[in-house]
Design a protein around this motif. Structure first.
Motif, PDB file in Angstrom:
ATOM      1  N   ALA A   1      40.830 -32.677 -61.476  1.00 24.59           N
ATOM      2  CA  ALA A   1      39.994 -33.191 -60.402  1.00 24.59           C
ATOM      3  C   ALA A   1      39.627 -32.059 -59.460  1.00 24.59           C
ATOM      4  CB  ALA A   1      40.735 -34.290 -59.657  1.00 24.59           C
ATOM      5  N   ASN A   2      40.599 -31.216 -59.168  1.00 26.25           N
ATOM      6  CA  ASN A   2      40.354 -30.136 -58.227  1.00 26.25           C
ATOM      7  C   ASN A   2      39.455 -29.064 -58.820  1.00 26.25           C
ATOM      8  OD1 ASN A   2      40.816 -29.032 -55.661  1.00 26.25           O
ATOM      9  ND2 ASN A   2      42.091 -27.469 -56.631  1.00 26.25           N
ATOM     10  N   LYS A   3      39.555 -28.856 -60.115  1.00 28.99           N
ATOM     11  CA  LYS A   3      38.752 -27.798 -60.730  1.00 28.99           C
ATOM     12  C   LYS A   3      37.292 -28.211 -60.832  1.00 28.99           C
ATOM     13  CE  LYS A   3      42.015 -24.898 -62.945  1.00 28.99           C
ATOM     14  NZ  LYS A   3      43.166 -25.614 -63.532  1.00 28.99           N
ATOM     15  N   GLY A   4      37.028 -29.472 -60.597  1.00 26.50           N
ATOM     16  CA  GLY A   4      35.632 -29.890 -60.584  1.00 26.50           C
ATOM     17  C   GLY A   4      35.105 -30.229 -61.958  1.00 26.50           C
ATOM     18  N   ASN A   5      35.999 -30.447 -62.933  1.00 28.14           N
ATOM     19  CA  ASN A   5      35.525 -30.843 -64.259  1.00 28.14           C
ATOM     20  C   ASN A   5      35.079 -32.292 -64.276  1.00 28.14           C
ATOM     21  OD1 ASN A   5      36.425 -28.378 -64.888  1.00 28.14           O
ATOM     22  ND2 ASN A   5      38.290 -29.077 -65.927  1.00 28.14           N
ATOM     23  N   VAL A   6      35.631 -33.033 -63.335  1.00 27.31           N
ATOM     24  CA  VAL A   6      35.415 -34.470 -63.381  1.00 27.31           C
ATOM     25  C   VAL A   6      34.808 -34.896 -62.049  1.00 27.31           C
ATOM     26  CG1 VAL A   6      36.541 -36.635 -63.926  1.00 27.31           C
ATOM     27  CG2 VAL A   6      37.609 -34.482 -64.596  1.00 27.31           C
ATOM     28  N   VAL A   7      33.955 -35.887 -62.108  1.00 24.78           N
ATOM     29  CA  VAL A   7      33.459 -36.447 -60.854  1.00 24.78           C
ATOM     30  C   VAL A   7      34.625 -37.166 -60.198  1.00 24.78           C
ATOM     31  CG1 VAL A   7      31.846 -38.052 -59.818  1.00 24.78           C
ATOM     32  CG2 VAL A   7      31.192 -36.773 -61.855  1.00 24.78           C
ATOM     33  N   THR A   8      34.955 -36.765 -58.993  1.00 31.40           N
ATOM     34  CA  THR A   8      36.162 -37.306 -58.391  1.00 31.40           C
ATOM     35  C   THR A   8      35.867 -37.986 -57.063  1.00 31.40           C
ATOM     36  OG1 THR A   8      37.214 -35.365 -59.293  1.00 31.40           O
ATOM     37  CG2 THR A   8      38.542 -36.753 -57.889  1.00 31.40           C
ATOM     38  N   GLU A   9      36.355 -39.175 -56.950  1.00 30.00           N
ATOM     39  CA  GLU A   9      36.263 -39.910 -55.693  1.00 30.00           C
ATOM     40  C   GLU A   9      37.601 -39.770 -55.005  1.00 30.00           C
ATOM     41  OE1 GLU A   9      33.842 -42.177 -54.640  1.00 30.00           O
ATOM     42  OE2 GLU A   9      32.478 -41.629 -56.278  1.00 30.00           O
ATOM     43  N   SER A  10      37.587 -39.908 -53.680  1.00 29.50           N
ATOM     44  CA  SER A  10      38.881 -39.834 -53.001  1.00 29.50           C
ATOM     45  C   SER A  10      39.786 -40.979 -53.475  1.00 29.50           C
ATOM     46  CB  SER A  10      38.698 -39.888 -51.492  1.00 29.50           C
ATOM     47  OG  SER A  10      38.039 -41.064 -51.128  1.00 29.50           O
ATOM     48  N   SER A  11      39.171 -42.137 -53.777  1.00 27.38           N
ATOM     49  CA  SER A  11      40.012 -43.261 -54.217  1.00 27.38           C
ATOM     50  C   SER A  11      40.773 -42.910 -55.488  1.00 27.38           C
ATOM     51  CB  SER A  11      39.155 -44.501 -54.442  1.00 27.38           C
ATOM     52  OG  SER A  11      38.209 -44.239 -55.444  1.00 27.38           O
ATOM     53  N   GLU A  12      40.157 -42.103 -56.346  1.00 27.88           N
ATOM     54  CA  GLU A  12      40.863 -41.747 -57.582  1.00 27.88           C
ATOM     55  C   GLU A  12      42.056 -40.830 -57.286  1.00 27.88           C
ATOM     56  OE1 GLU A  12      38.714 -40.254 -60.892  1.00 27.88           O
ATOM     57  OE2 GLU A  12      40.616 -39.920 -61.933  1.00 27.88           O
ATOM     58  N   VAL A  13      41.829 -39.831 -56.419  1.00 32.08           N
ATOM     59  CA  VAL A  13      42.934 -38.931 -56.085  1.00 32.08           C
ATOM     60  C   VAL A  13      44.069 -39.741 -55.444  1.00 32.08           C
ATOM     61  CG1 VAL A  13      43.601 -36.878 -54.819  1.00 32.08           C
ATOM     62  CG2 VAL A  13      41.314 -37.062 -55.778  1.00 32.08           C
ATOM     63  N   ILE A  14      43.684 -40.673 -54.577  1.00 32.69           N
ATOM     64  CA  ILE A  14      44.717 -41.495 -53.927  1.00 32.69           C
ATOM     65  C   ILE A  14      45.482 -42.306 -54.971  1.00 32.69           C
ATOM     66  CG2 ILE A  14      45.079 -43.436 -52.339  1.00 32.69           C
ATOM     67  CD1 ILE A  14      42.792 -42.312 -50.669  1.00 32.69           C
TER      68      ILE A  14
END
Lengths: 160, 877
Positions: free
Chosen positions: B430-443
């Motif tokens: 998620a951090n490397k930017g390979n994936v579209v990431t929402e804050s909800s996903e990280v949470i």
């Protein structure tokens, strides 16, 4: 109008000394929608059922009032409750019906039109009892009768 | 006083002679004083237990005692001796159940009393029977078994009282246990089998009755008997299980099948009580295949209820050692995988499936590792390639389900070593930017990580593995995200959002609280230097474009990471020494007043407070406190950072209130002074809520903070008089602040502590009912409600105000206030009827309106309140 009014409601139920006992249903779980200030909850059969549940536990265990026999429409402001006396010759049928009617009158908004009757085919004098329960004047007169009101109130007192 | 004759008997009996026993019985006859009875019962008990030869007097001795059974005694009011009904019942029971020699007289008596109409007699008899079973054997019971069974059966089948049912079942359990354990003479027949056959004969046809009315009482009876011994269990299960298996297939409706499966589940659970040496001896082995196919059938049924019972049954089957084959397990894991991804409307099933997976993983880590983990890993990575294809919502929820499934099965150390890297890897992507990431996903990933950490808390080795692996990784990601970069990627920003940082902090806290002091000390020497000196050597990837200096004019992105430091240092055990503490505390104080970023300054204030709370008393603590007070005062005096200084004051006060530090009084007074501050007043009022509540992140007992158990009571006693005084002295426009502060204090106090204090606060509470703040209204109503029940006399004096205010509040815009107001209307009916009757018709008319409230929970309260008001002064109520 009530036959065999002597004694309290429970005396009447003892006419059938060995009734079938049903398993108690649990408390209605509170949903997220019910806790949301904005969402209106319409009055449904379970709510009508719970109104009766609180006053006479025995009624539920004996299945006198059952949720499936309650028809309610909030938008049309109508409610119909069919109750089942424990035995076909239960002399307290009118009194039970009257208590259910009084409880509804006290618990539902005025806009509601109420119909309380015996489940078809479960009581010997079904029509006579239904006729009395549907007669507004008779119901009002019955509640003027101190003795009768006392018995109804005894039925409706919350069990502690 | 005690009759002298009993003292005499006691002495006489101790010298033991048959004549004295005889004499004793004669004296006892007709005794009515409960004190004498207690002594008499004790003497008879001694006579029996010391094994005096009673010879021909057994029956007579039984008669003089048993004539008191069942005890019917109500202690007189103001009884100076305080003898209760239960004292007499228990001491008589001790006598009656003390010897098998009474059996032939006692058992008929017990049967007679169980058959009586009196509830207390039924209960007492069943309990006495239960007590007798520990001294009786087959010989004593033999002749009475049919009648005993008939009485117990009738009570369980027909009773309206749950207590009688429970005692009946307990008595049956003891009877069966007694029959199972008796030592038999060589020529005696074993009564257990015939007794159980009797029970089975009377109960089994109810299990098959299609209308299922006596199904549950029968199942309970059978289970009570089967739970008594391994033999009874075997006997009953071997008859009942085939029957129930057959019934399951005979009935096709889901709800009937559910009842049958629930019964099967009950019998399966009983198996766990007994251990069998030999695998082939286990009664379940024969039915294993049938049970498995039935459970799998239930798991695929459309009915959620049946699925739920199926899941519970699967868990119980799995807990039987060596029962399931590897093929069964593979199938079971497959079902659990499918159930873990159920749609939202069968949430309860999904949760149950996750729980079952967790339980079964501890027993079969291998099966889950080889059959479930690969599928979950694949599902987790799907997010990358399938973004475009699947519809967003669907993928999203599957993804969350997958994360939850991963954390649910992290119940075994070997599984944690597979799931943790998967989750961390997902976070790094998620951090490397390979994936579209929402804050909800990280949470969501963080929540899963936290659940894994919680599951590891039991096992120190797994816990350290988690800490050692996850902590550097999480700090590394955060530090990297905080670095200034040319193309500031959106994804990196996600990691620095308030909610995401809070979720990360929560993982770090959970992964730290349970560390041993030695390991914690090892970890703290890496993390504190990271923040103070920018020492990144312990991070997994540590080549950063610039230095990490959150305290020395670092960017605001770096400052925000203090929240993570807070989570870590505030979760450490109290005796772990923190390196460079002095410098750290000063940096934290400085940052707490920095007004560019409220998130960072609050995190710093919390961290400072958390460390302060754990600091042992001494010169260093006093220095820190002096520094803090100076910083607060300077801040409050300046114009720009007043808010930050207030937040710091609040947290420092909380840290000291919790540990009863003497300076807390002085700081609380300062805080109370701010209630009339035009700018900070409302915030100060809300601050009282923070002081009285339990925090979740810092200053928690779990995080080893110094929290005294009575701190709320103490705060109440110390500060409420001043709050009340402040309220009366304050100008009209700031009065609500005092009321709100007071509300928060009263609200959090345990009701039993609050109740005796309330009458003195009554005039204030009545005034608070007119306050427009709904927090104040709610808290006031919840204070008044118990007061109405407890002190109706005092409240009667204010009936007019109470009725008017409660009725007004019953149409408040806040649902919680409406509910509380109606509950108070209900409680009002406890006041004396003459006080209430003048208001009856007004109230009944007014309560018609909330009967039509749009919220069901409000209507429910209106119905019960109005019903009670109708009954007031009415005949028959």
């Amino acid at each position: 109008m009530v036959g065999g009014g002597e004694g309290g409601g429970r005396v009447g139920l003892l006419e059938n000394a060995n009734p079938l006992i049903y398993e108690r249903s649990g408390e209605r779980p509170v949903t997220a929608g019910e806790e949301d200030e904005q969402v209106p909850d319409s009055i449904d059969a379970r709510e009508i059922f719970d109104i009766h549940h609180c006053w006479e536990l025995a009624d539920e265990e004996l299945n006198v009032v059952e949720q499936v026999r309650i028809q309610v429409s909030d938008p049309e402001s109508t409610v119909a409750v069919a109750f089942t006396p424990t035995i076909p010759h239960c002399s307290m049928a009118t009194l039970i019906g009257l208590s259910i009617k009084v409880k509804l009158l006290r618990s539902l908004p005025q806009r509601f039109k109420m119909d309380v009757h015996i489940t078809p085919g479960t009581h010997a004098s079904e029509h006579a009892v239904n006729k009395q329960l549907a007669d507004k004047e008779r119901v009002a007169a019955a509640l003027e009768n101190t003795h009768l009101l006392e018995v109804v109130n005894q039925c409706l007192s919350a069990r502690s | 006083m005690y009759s002298p004759c009993y003292k005499w008997i006691a002495i006489q009996c101790s010298v033991s002679s048959l004549t004295s026993c005889d004499h004793g019985k004669k004296v006892m006859d007709g005794e009515k004083d409960p004190r004498n009875l207690l002594v008499a019962f004790r003497i008879v008990h001694d006579l029996i237990s010391k094994d005096y030869s009673l010879g021909p007097f057994v029956e007579e001795l039984f008669e003089v005692t048993s004539c008191y059974f069942p005890i019917d005694f109500t202690p007189p009011p103001n009884d100076p001796y305080g003898i209760q009904r239960d004292d007499l019942i228990l001491s008589l029971r001790a006598v009656l159940a003390s010897t098998p020699r009474f059996a032939e007289f006692l058992l008929p008596l017990l049967i007679e009393k169980v058959d009586s109409e009196i509830l207390s007699a039924k209960l007492d008899s069943l309990q006495t029977l239960n007590a007798c079973c520990s001294v009786y054997g087959q010989k004593e019971l033999k002749d009475f078994l049919p009648s005993l069974w008939a009485s117990i059966r009738r009570e369980v089948f027909q009773t309206a009282s749950e207590r009688v049912e429970a005692e009946g079942l307990a008595a049956l359990h003891s009877l069966t246990a007694c029959l199972s354990c008796s030592v038999l003479r060589a020529d005696a027949e074993d009564l257990l089998d015939s007794f159980l056959s009797n029970i089975l004969q009377d109960c089994r046809h109810h299990l098959c009755e299609p209308d299922m009315k006596l199904v549950w009482p029968s199942a309970k009876l059978l289970q009570a008997a089967a739970g008594a011994s391994a033999r009874a269990c075997e006997h009953i299960t071997s008859t009942v299980l085939p029957l129930l298996l057959e019934q399951f297939h005979k009935h096709s409706q889901s709800n009937q099948r559910r009842t049958i499966l629930e019964m099967i589940l009950g019998f399966l659970k009983l198996q766990q009580k007994w251990s069998y040496e030999d695998k082939d001896e286990r009664p379940l082995t024969r039915f294993k295949d049938q049970l498995c196919s039935l459970v799998f059938m239930a798991l695929t049924d459309p009915s959620t209820q049946l699925q739920l019972v199926g899941i519970r049954t699967l868990t119980v089957l799995g807990s039987q050692p060596d029962l399931l084959s590897s093929g069964d397990l593979e199938l079971a894991v497959g079902h659990l995988y499918r159930l873990s991804f159920l749609e939202e409307d069968s949430e309860s099933c999904r949760v149950a499936a996750l729980e079952a997976s967790g339980t079964l993983t501890t027993l079969y880590p291998g099966a889950f590792s080889s059959h479930l983990l690969p599928k979950l890993a694949k599902e987790l990575h799907k997010g990358k390639s399938d973004v475009a294809r699947e519809d967003g919502l669907m993928k999203c929820s599957r993804h969350f389900c997958c994360l939850q499934a991963l954390s649910a099965i992290s119940t075994h150390p070997s599984i944690v070593r597979e799931t943790l890297p998967l989750l961390l890897q997902r976070l790094c992507q998620a951090n490397k930017g390979n994936v579209v990431t929402e804050s909800s996903e990280v949470i969501a990933i963080c929540q899963s990580l936290q659940q894994v950490a919680e599951k590891c808390q039991q096992d120190p080795e797994s816990y350290w593995y988690f800490h050692e692996t996850a902590i550097p990784c999480l700090f590394g990601l955060a530090v990297q995200a905080s670095m200034p970069e040319k193309e500031s990627s959106v994804l990196r920003k996600v990691l620095l959002e308030d909610e995401v940082l809070a979720a990360l902090a929560s993982v770090i806290g959970t992964a730290t609280t349970h560390l041993s002091p030695e390991l914690a000390a090892q970890s703290v020497t890496c993390i504190v230097p990271l923040f103070l000196d920018g020492n990144t050597s312990f991070l997994p990837e540590n080549s950063f474009p610039s230095r990490f200096q959150p305290f020395q004019d670092g960017s605001s992105a770096q400052r925000r990471l203090v929240a993570l430091l807070t989570a870590f240092v505030c979760s450490l055990p109290r005796n772990v020494e923190i390196p460079q503490l002095n410098q750290l505390m000063r940096e934290l104080l400085e940052q707490s007043c920095c007004h560019s970023c409220p998130f960072a300054s609050t995190a710093a204030a919390k961290c400072f407070a958390g460390l302060l709370n754990k600091q042992p008393p001494g010169q260093q603590l006093d220095e820190f406190l002096q520094l803090a007070v100076d910083t607060v005062e300077t801040g409050l005096a300046s114009g720009s950072s007043r808010n930050q200084a207030f937040v710091l004051l609040l947290w420092v006060t909380k840290a000291l209130v919790l540990r009863y530090h003497p300076l807390s009084a002085c700081l609380t007074t300062r805080l109370m002074g701010l209630l009339s501050d035009p700018e900070l007043g409302p915030a100060a009022a809300d601050g009282f809520s923070l002081l009285m509540s339990d925090c979740t992140d810092v200053l928690t007992r779990a995080g080893h903070a110094d929290v005294r158990i009575m701190f709320r009571q103490r705060f109440f006693t110390d500060n409420v008089p001043a709050l009340v005084q402040g309220f009366h002295a304050a100008p009209q426009d700031v009065k609500p602040n005092y009321l709100k502060g007071l509300s928060h204090v009263l609200n959090r106090l345990p009701k039993p502590v609050l109740l005796p204090e309330l009458p003195t606060l009554l005039s204030l509470l009545l005034e608070a009912l007119s306050c427009h703040d709904s927090v104040v209204q709610l808290s006031t109503l919840s204070c008044l409600q118990p007061l109405l029940l407890e002190s109706p006399q005092i409240m009667s004096l204010h009936i007019d105000t109470l009725v008017t205010k409660f009725l007004t509040l019953s149409s408040s815009h806040s649902m919680a206030v409406r509910i509380a107001a109606l509950q108070c209307m209900h409680a009002l009916t406890r006041l004396p009827a003459p006080v209430l009757l003048p208001y009856k018709s007004q109230v009944i008319r007014a309560l018609a309106k909330p009967l039509d409230d749009k919220k069901r929970l409000v209507r429910k309260e209106a119905v019960s309140a109005r019903g009670e008001w109708f009954l007031l002064g009415s005949p028959g109520s």
